[in-house]
Design an enzyme around this catalytic site. Structure first.
Site, PDB file in Angstrom:
ATOM      1  N   LYS A  65     -19.758  34.504 -23.579  1.00  0.00           N
ATOM      2  CA  LYS A  65     -19.379  34.120 -24.939  1.00  0.00           C
ATOM      3  C   LYS A  65     -18.998  35.317 -25.800  1.00  0.00           C
ATOM      4  O   LYS A  65     -18.249  35.175 -26.775  1.00  0.00           O
ATOM      5  CB  LYS A  65     -20.543  33.367 -25.597  1.00  0.00           C
ATOM      6  CG  LYS A  65     -20.801  31.986 -25.024  1.00  0.00           C
ATOM      7  CD  LYS A  65     -19.792  30.991 -25.556  1.00  0.00           C
ATOM      8  CE  LYS A  65     -20.123  29.572 -25.098  1.00  0.00           C
ATOM      9  NZ  LYS A  65     -19.102  28.626 -25.575  1.00  0.00           N
ATOM     10  N   SER A 316     -22.182  32.463 -15.679  1.00  0.00           N
ATOM     11  CA  SER A 316     -21.711  32.573 -17.059  1.00  0.00           C
ATOM     12  C   SER A 316     -22.726  33.128 -18.044  1.00  0.00           C
ATOM     13  O   SER A 316     -22.337  33.602 -19.111  1.00  0.00           O
ATOM     14  CB  SER A 316     -21.195  31.215 -17.539  1.00  0.00           C
ATOM     15  OG  SER A 316     -22.168  30.227 -17.359  1.00  0.00           O
TER      16      SER A 316
END
Lengths: 332, 332
Positions: A65, A316
């Site tokens: 992110k 991720s």
């Protein structure tokens, strides 16, 4: 998604091109971690070929992110930067925006549920952001965020539905294909679709031969259902340990990219995820949060068939504390 | 160190040159992980400069020991390879030798205490090695190992006191200085001294300006005491959570290299180690075993002063299971 905020977001240019991705990579070069690509021989048997892990859990702020948030903030005008930004998130996007704000010389206001863990609140304020809490049961976070944005002239940084955020997320895939020979198959964790949509842009522009697979939870298979329906479908809030991917509907900008450029979406259940987290801990020495382990879970569950091919799985994120990890894996 | 085995070992050439290290690096290129160098901004404040982590916990078999074991096995003659190798270890060296044996087409016999955890026994046999156990309280492992080596014509692969093992370990430092600008300061976990002696060889040959610091446990400060005494000193078996560095005396080959080329040895206690392990878990998303965290522990405890400089810390291994990690860190 009838909120005015969502409409505002889609009013900006919706195209994400490989040039946007390259520009994002240039902006990120000096601030993001060029995350390692590690071999995972113990997973190879399940695909029939080689497996590599692209470790975004080792990214700044502990998840991919950061790439999207930093790129979005670095694209702001001087006036926007002077006024500050706003985001709603209690998770990885909040950490990413707070960190990126510090690096780009702006201020961040993060809207977070009042019942979010105190540690998350402390982590975000520790990064220099201000936090506004709201009552999840009584208040509309969209309305609250919009009111705050308007009152203070803040720019909203959405977690995925923004071209600059998608372009930033796409740099994971661009970087991967630059670090080693491009894989034959790329497997990507899938929530609202920021990371996968980014991969789709890179695949379409540079590697049309790459097979692209998204992985979502069986309980939260909103993208799979939406692909079957041919349009974005809203599902009930999914019950899953993968707290990073609990959204109810695919993104407006991300879904068309996924629809056009993704070959397959497979699903895993919570037990597949914990098995993957245990393997990543024991064999790869990596701390991975549940949503971060989706791609590895799909490989380990035998859902990715790639004999004699090179498969890359994106990890991720790694933002999980030790007590929670221990609790989740005790049951495997 | 009066065992005949130890004498045999030192009868071979004791010099380790940079050419040996380069040859080892060439042998390892296709089988070892080129382990990542990751930034650790949260540690930087403690040195006053930048901190990077050289992540040998992400090495094949979970520790730097693979480098030395593989290099030693790759140097065997065809006859030696046909006969097989023997090692005594219940830890990282056992995993490394067992894996390297499989890769080089030889067989490994591992001598292990009968009371070693069943999981370690299973891990080594799972890699295709045979295990012989002995009673730590009644049997002499040196005598047993020598008898088995003689009976079966096996070549002993010592865990550190062998030029090929040291040359293999040295490739960590050679690789690090190739991956980024060489650091100003290199901090290395220190047990019997294989990793640090390897770093000493690279420093002496290529980077004399590099400041080299070894870190041992306060309870097991055999190298520090030996340096003060001017010769190798034997200490009582140290009581520490760092089970990878519980030897009682510095290596015969490693100590002179450390004596000549290491600038300083600092010590940390068990609580420094657990604090470092927690930081590595929470902020760096890395699983690190206690002995693997020694260098980071020294930095975090403020023992490495390097203002405006670049410090690299070697993380030497990550072989710890989740229940033990949780137990150790619960107390921090």
């Amino acid at each position: 998604m009838n909120s005015p905020l969502q409409t505002d977001t889609t009013a900006v240019a919706t195209d994400v091109t490989i040039d946007h991705v390259r520009a994002a990579a240039a902006r990120l070069a000096s601030v993001a971690v060029r995350t390692p690509v590690l071999p995972a021989p113990s997973l190879a048997a399940r695909t029939g070929g080689q497996v590599m892990l692209k470790c975004e859990n080792l990214q700044r702020t502990g998840s991919f992110k950061f790439r999207g948030a930093y790129n979005a903030l670095a694209c702001l005008t001087a006036d926007q930067r002077a006024a500050g930004v706003i985001a709603f998130s209690s998770g990885n996007h909040a950490l990413a925006v707070a960190t990126a704000a510090g690096l780009t010389g702006t201020t961040a206001l993060v809207v977070m549920p009042a019942d979010a863990p105190g540690a998350k609140h402390a982590a975000v304020t520790g990064l220099g952001a201000r936090v506004v809490t709201f009552d999840r049961y009584r208040e509309d976070r969209f309305a609250l965020t919009e009111r705050l944005a308007t009152e203070h002239g803040l720019t909203l940084i959405p977690p995925y539905d923004h071209p600059d955020v998608i372009a930033g997320a796409a740099t994971t895939t661009l970087e991967l294909t630059d670090q080693s020979d491009p894989p034959d198959v790329l497997v990507v964790p899938l929530g609202a679709g920021g990371q996968l949509a980014g991969a789709a842009v890179v695949r379409a522009a540079l590697h049309p031969e790459l097979r692209l697979i998204g992985v979502e939870t069986a309980a939260g298979d909103k993208n799979r259902r939406s692909l079957q329906a041919g349009h974005r479908v809203r599902i009930p809030v999914p019950r899953t340990i993968a707290d990073g991917v609990t959204g109810e509907i695919p993104g407006e900008l991300t879904f068309p990219l996924i629809q056009r450029h993704v070959d397959d979406i497979v699903v895993v259940d919570d037990s597949d995820i914990t098995v993957a987290m245990a393997t990543l801990f024991d064999e790869c020495k990596l701390v991975v949060e549940p949503s971060g382990a989706l791609a590895v879970a799909a490989i380990q569950a035998g859902h990715v068939n790639a004999p004699a091919q090179r498969t890359a799985a994106v990890i991720s994120g790694g933002n999980i504390d030790l007590p929670r990890l221990e609790t989740l894996l005790r049951q495997t």
